[in-house]
Scaffold this motif. Structure first.
Motif, short mmCIF file in Angstrom:
data_model
loop_
_atom_site.label_atom_id
_atom_site.label_comp_id
_atom_site.label_asym_id
_atom_site.label_seq_id
_atom_site.Cartn_x
_atom_site.Cartn_y
_atom_site.Cartn_z
N CYS A 159 0.84 -1.20 0.00
CA CYS A 159 0.00 0.00 0.00
C CYS A 159 0.88 1.26 0.00
O CYS A 159 2.04 1.20 0.41
CB CYS A 159 -0.86 0.02 1.26
N PRO A 160 0.32 2.39 -0.41
CA PRO A 160 1.07 3.63 -0.29
C PRO A 160 1.43 3.88 1.18
O PRO A 160 0.60 3.67 2.06
CB PRO A 160 0.10 4.70 -0.81
N GLY A 161 2.65 4.26 1.42
CA GLY A 161 3.08 4.54 2.79
C GLY A 161 3.38 3.30 3.62
O GLY A 161 3.60 3.39 4.83
N CYS A 162 3.41 2.13 2.97
CA CYS A 162 3.65 0.87 3.71
C CYS A 162 5.09 0.80 4.20
O CYS A 162 6.02 1.01 3.44
CB CYS A 162 3.37 -0.31 2.79
N VAL A 182 11.81 1.84 -9.71
CA VAL A 182 12.38 0.91 -8.74
C VAL A 182 11.58 0.92 -7.43
O VAL A 182 11.06 -0.09 -7.00
CB VAL A 182 13.86 1.24 -8.49
N PHE A 183 11.41 2.08 -6.83
CA PHE A 183 10.74 2.16 -5.53
C PHE A 183 9.24 1.88 -5.68
O PHE A 183 8.64 1.15 -4.91
CB PHE A 183 10.97 3.55 -4.93
N LYS A 184 8.64 2.46 -6.72
CA LYS A 184 7.27 2.14 -7.14
C LYS A 184 6.17 2.26 -6.09
O LYS A 184 5.33 1.38 -5.98
CB LYS A 184 7.22 0.74 -7.76
N CYS A 185 6.19 3.32 -5.32
CA CYS A 185 5.02 3.53 -4.47
C CYS A 185 3.87 3.95 -5.39
O CYS A 185 4.06 4.81 -6.26
CB CYS A 185 5.29 4.63 -3.45
N PRO A 186 2.67 3.37 -5.22
CA PRO A 186 1.56 3.74 -6.11
C PRO A 186 1.14 5.20 -5.96
O PRO A 186 0.38 5.71 -6.78
CB PRO A 186 0.43 2.79 -5.70
N GLY A 187 1.64 5.88 -4.93
CA GLY A 187 1.34 7.30 -4.76
C GLY A 187 2.10 8.18 -5.75
O GLY A 187 1.84 9.37 -5.85
N LEU A 188 3.05 7.57 -6.45
CA LEU A 188 3.79 8.30 -7.47
C LEU A 188 3.21 7.98 -8.84
O LEU A 188 2.74 6.87 -9.07
CB LEU A 188 5.26 7.88 -7.44
N MET A 189 3.24 8.97 -9.74
CA MET A 189 2.77 8.72 -11.11
C MET A 189 3.86 9.16 -12.05
O MET A 189 4.75 9.93 -11.68
CB MET A 189 1.55 9.58 -11.44
N ILE A 192 -3.90 9.10 -4.01
CA ILE A 192 -3.35 7.87 -3.46
C ILE A 192 -2.28 8.11 -2.38
O ILE A 192 -2.21 7.38 -1.40
CB ILE A 192 -2.70 7.02 -4.58
N CYS A 193 -1.45 9.12 -2.58
CA CYS A 193 -0.33 9.38 -1.66
C CYS A 193 -0.85 9.62 -0.24
O CYS A 193 -1.81 10.35 -0.04
CB CYS A 193 0.46 10.60 -2.13
N VAL A 194 -0.21 8.98 0.75
CA VAL A 194 -0.63 9.20 2.14
C VAL A 194 0.35 10.10 2.88
O VAL A 194 0.21 10.34 4.07
CB VAL A 194 -0.81 7.87 2.91
N GLY A 195 1.36 10.59 2.17
CA GLY A 195 2.25 11.58 2.78
C GLY A 195 3.23 11.02 3.78
O GLY A 195 3.52 11.66 4.79
N CYS A 196 3.78 9.82 3.51
CA CYS A 196 4.75 9.26 4.45
C CYS A 196 6.11 9.94 4.31
O CYS A 196 6.92 9.94 5.22
CB CYS A 196 4.88 7.76 4.27
N GLY A 197 6.38 10.46 3.13
CA GLY A 197 7.61 11.21 2.91
C GLY A 197 8.83 10.38 2.55
O GLY A 197 9.91 10.92 2.35
N VAL A 198 8.69 9.06 2.46
CA VAL A 198 9.86 8.22 2.21
C VAL A 198 10.47 8.47 0.83
O VAL A 198 11.69 8.52 0.67
CB VAL A 198 9.50 6.72 2.38
N CYS A 199 9.61 8.68 -0.18
CA CYS A 199 10.15 8.86 -1.53
C CYS A 199 11.04 10.10 -1.61
O CYS A 199 11.95 10.16 -2.44
CB CYS A 199 9.04 8.90 -2.57
S1 SF4 Z 1 5.05 10.29 0.26
FE1 SF4 Z 1 5.91 9.20 -1.49
S2 SF4 Z 1 6.30 7.14 -0.70
FE2 SF4 Z 1 4.91 8.12 0.77
S3 SF4 Z 1 2.86 7.55 0.09
FE3 SF4 Z 1 3.33 9.50 -0.91
S4 SF4 Z 1 4.19 8.93 -2.88
FE4 SF4 Z 1 4.25 7.10 -1.60
#
Ligand code: SF4
Ligand code: SF4
Lengths: 638, 204
Positions: free
Chosen positions: A381-384, A595-602, A616-623
């Motif tokens: 999931c996004p932010g997993c 590579v990282f492929k969070c679905p919150g990215l397009m 979709i993005c949950v704002g975890c900030g990892v990317c």
């Molecule tokens: S901040 Fe980046 S990694 Fe986190 S959910 Fe949003 S797009 Fe995905």
């Protein structure tokens, strides 16, 4: 509170098969309910847990299915009706005790429900659990609809009590997870019965011969009872041209197939609800009146084999028959059943042509299916937190550069066997297997084995089955790295608590079991990290990989985003700065989206740049920490 | 569709996390309350994690149906995602099927990474129309975002479904079902979203 406790006899509700089972148990006066979560069985206990207090039940998430069966048995021995639920893999775990409990016998009604997952929608196998009933010489019931699931459950408790043995019930995904109409029955008033263990009787398997013999005698009595059961039903002509013998979900599929083919007046359907032992006389009587038999059942040829056994015994009486089913390849040996599969089989037997749609439509649909439907690979999931963990483990293994790989068991993180986990997971299977395998690989150094091995394990899985293999590794001085992906819940099945969480199924606060301290007490070297700290996690992994001695445990701890998201607001507002993102031109090879492929990215094709999908993005900030150009900006939301 | 009809096959499809299961459950409840036999077969579990999700809702005044619709037998498809509408049509559609589709795509990871292509919207429109009797387009997610949360998209879609009036279920009856399941603020926003879907002007 779940609607299953509604005190409204005669009222009609839309209930999931699992809810209907839970309701049936309440109507039967169940007192103790236990399980380890596993799709598609989880909702049974989840619903019962939600009504435990007002209904005066004791409900628990046990640490594994064997313990669940033992806890339920203790209740039964003490005169309380008990229900124990699990998925097909779970029955394998519980079977060790089940194969003693059959001989030991029970006191108050004890029902063991197992839910199979044909087509493995949410499982690592599509095992058929019915052979366990035959193996253990225990009665087996299979409901076809939600209404029947409720009635059968209620009846099963009485049956179990009358016979003094545990009763098995088998659901499948399309009975457990299907919803249908259910008319409620009355709820019993509390009997205030005191739980009490009769010390004058020993409850064990001895004398084994006699008890085994008694089990087989039981089967004869069960056949008599089953012969009169309303759960076995026939519809169709007196002397059908062919007979479908079916059970479970096959009952409705078979009827629908006959309707669509217009064969209702030619073919009969015999539905067996009591599938072990079979109601012999009833089946023989129907076999006498037809020349052809088609078996419609989900997963293995259980009914098929057992009915053929009867047919052999009564061959003189019933005469020659032609049998169709899995062995004749009219019904596939794999995957779940549906009406189309039955239509296909009947079409072949009766040489009738059935066209669901015109050839023209069919051709158009096929073209669309081939050219226009991108696949939807399952991912995290996004932010997993798992995505971040895998990212760091991959980078650490790359830096370590000794062809390291990972082993695994069952849970969300098993998705890591695909692109979501960079294909790091190379072998695994059952609960706790990852650590057991790693314990083995870690002892092969004297044979020249020099690859680092990482065992991936979930927090709930740790309690279920990974503690013994970790003890094994410590005791036998095996060299391994065990990663515990501690997301503080049983996420795969819908966020059930476990001993590490600090709460139980009854909603009570309990002292959480400290995974770190447990591992240390076994003798493992333990470190803890937050997977969102990408650099720190990679370093801890590298340290563990470089240490050549003994069992190293790295706990990667962060709560599942699906759960966290419910409680907290998003930490960051994230965006891509189009001035900085250089897309395909950046040496990163689009690290973020490829590579990282969070679905919150397009990927914005026109701009040839990355973008955040704000839906979709949950704002975890990892990317933001992954982009080498620092093109992804995270701003704290206050 | 024949107004005398007493048996309906409805499919609600989308991507895991879009609220598919809840929508189908609410519609099913409303029909059971009206005295219909309703069967729902749903696919979820692992599919929550970004996979295609689909619920089969079978409504009959005569008898309990099986949980899976046979090939080519869908009457109505409500799709929370455009490509999922197509996916379902290719197997369950027929020339009489009516489609109500949310226009906002959710891109699969393999599309994001560039490994696979997501069709242009014009192509999707063309194929949807070839494989059905009629298609209604609803910008549900966009409107839901305006209302504060993308998850409301599913309630807007139900509003649109009731608006096209193909099922024997009135807005008022569905409102009652909602008020049995939610309360307070949650009920209010869901009712608003439902109303929003009902107001939808379909561009065809
Ligand atoms: S901040 Fe980046 S990694 Fe986190 S959910 Fe949003 S797009 Fe995905
Ligand atoms: S966001 Fe960063 S990693 Fe992604 S393409 Fe742009 S520059 Fe490369």
């Amino acid at each position: 509170m779940s609607i299953i406790a509604l005190d409204a006899p005669g009222k009609e509700l839309l209930l999931m098969g699992n809810e209907a089972i839970a309701r049936g148990a309440l109507e039967a006066g169940v007192k103790v309910c236990t399980a380890y979560p596993g799709t598609p069985s989880t909702d049974i206990i989840e619903n019962l847990a939600s009504v435990a207090k007002p209904m005066g039940l004791y409900v628990e998430w046990s640490i594994n299915e064997k313990v669940a069966l033992e806890v339920a048995s203790a209740a039964s021995f003490s005169g309380l009706r008990a229900l124990c639920a699990m998925k097909q893999n779970g029955l394998n775990v519980a079977s060790d005790y089940l194969l003693s409990l059959n001989l030991i016998g029970i006191e108050a009604g004890l029902l063991l429900v197992t839910c199979d997952d044909p087509s493995a929608h949410s499982s690592s196998t599509e095992q058929d659990s019915r052979p366990f009933a035959k193996l253990a010489d225990l009665p087996l019931l299979e409901p076809s609809t939600s209404q029947e699931a409720k009635e059968m459950t209620k009846w099963a408790f009485a049956l179990s009590e009358e016979m003094g043995i545990v009763c098995l019930m088998r659901g499948v995904t399309r009975t457990s997870h299907a919803r249908g109409n259910v008319t409620l029955g009355p709820l019993p008033s509390p009997d205030g019965r005191k739980a009490w263990f009769d010390k004058t009787r020993q409850r064990n398997t001895h004398p084994v011969y006699q008890k085994h013999d008694q089990l087989h005698r039981n089967l004869i009595r069960l056949e008599e009872i089953f012969a009169a059961s309303p759960f076995n039903q026939y519809i169709g002509p007196e002397r059908p041209k062919a007979l479908i013998i079916t059970c479970g979900s096959g009952w409705l599929y078979s009827q629908e197939a006959l309707e669509l083919l217009g064969l209702e007046d030619a073919v009969g359907v015999l539905k067996i609800g009591t599938t072990w032992p079979l109601p012999t006389t009833m089946i023989i009587e129907k076999l006498e009146k037809t020349p052809k038999v088609l078996f419609v059942e989900e997963v293995d040829s259980f009914l098929e084999g057992n009915v053929k056994e009867l047919a052999a015994d009564f061959s003189g009486q019933i005469g020659p028959k032609t049998f169709f089913g899995k062995r004749s390849q009219h019904i596939p040996f794999f995957g779940e059943m549906n009406a189309d599969r039955v239509i296909d089989a009947l079409g072949k037997i009766f040489q009738v042509r059935y066209q669901a749609r015109s050839p023209r439509y069919e051709a158009q649909a096929a073209e669309v299916a081939e050219k226009m439907l991108p696949s939807r690979a399952l991912g995290f999931c996004p932010g997993c937190p798992h995505r971040a963990s895998y990212w760091s483990i991959k980078n650490a293994l790359q830096l370590d550069n000794r062809q390291g790989f990972a082993t695994y068991d069952i849970g969300c993180y098993a998705l890591g066997r695909g692109p979501a986990g960079y294909y790091l997971l190379k072998t695994g299977g059952a609960m706790g297997t990852g650590t057991g395998l790693a314990s083995g690989f870690g002892k092969l150094a004297s044979f020249g084995f020099d690859q680092p091995v990482v065992a991936m394990c979930g927090d709930s899985t740790f309690f279920h089955a990974a503690m013994p293999p970790l003890v094994n590794a410590c005791y036998n001085k095996s060299n391994l790295v065990m990663v515990i992906l501690d997301n503080s819940t049983t996420a795969m099945t819908g966020f059930q608590p476990h001993p590490g969480v600090g709460r139980n199924a009854m909603g009570e606060e309990v002292a959480p079991v400290d995974i770190e301290a447990v591992c240390r007490s076994f003798g493992a070297k333990v470190s803890v990290t937050d997977p969102f700290d990408l650099e720190g996690t990679k370093q801890k992994m590298l340290q563990a990989l470089e240490d050549p001695v003994g069992a190293k445990v790295v706990i990667m701890r962060r709560q599942c985003q699906m759960l966290k998201g419910k409680e907290e607001k998003l930490p960051y507002q994230v965006r891509v700065n189009p001035e900085i993102c250089i897309g395909d031109d950046c040496g990163c090879d689009r690290l973020c989206t490829r590579v990282f492929k969070c679905p919150g990215l397009m990927w914005d094709k026109k701009l040839a740049q990355a973008r955040i999908d704000e839906v979709i993005c949950v704002g975890c900030g990892v990317c933001a920490d992954i982009c080498p150009e620092k093109a992804i900006i995270k701003e704290e939301i206050r | 569709m024949n107004p005398e009809k007493n048996f309906y096959n409805l499919i609600i499809t989308g991507v895991g996390g879009q609220g598919n299961v809840l929508s189908s459950q609410l519609i099913g409840q409303a029909f059971v309350h009206k005295g219909y036999f309703t069967t729902i077969g749903e696919t979820y579990g692992a599919s929550q994690r970004g996979g295609s999700v689909m619920s089969h809702i079978r409504i009959s005044s005569k008898k309990q149906q099986s949980p899976l619709i046979p090939k080519g037998k869908a009457d109505i498809i409500v799709a929370l995602e455009p490509v999922e509408a197509l996916r379902v049509l290719t197997h369950y559609g027929n020339p009489e099927t009516v489609v109500i589709v949310n226009t906002r795509p959710i891109y699969p990871v393999d599309v994001i990474s560039g490994k696979e292509a997501y069709p242009e919207f014009a192509e999707i429109e063309k194929s949807l129309e070839t494989l059905s009797r009629k298609v209604y387009y609803v910008s549900a997610t966009d409107q839901a975002m305006e209302m504060g949360s993308p998850i409301l998209g599913n309630m807007i879609m139900i509003g649109a479904l009731l608006q096209v009036n193909l099922l024997p279920l009135s807005m008022e009856e569905f409102r009652q079902t909602l008020s049995k399941n939610f309360n307070g603020k949650r009920l209010e926003t869901n009712l608003q979203a439902l109303e929003q879907g009902k107001k939808m002007e379909f561009h065809i």
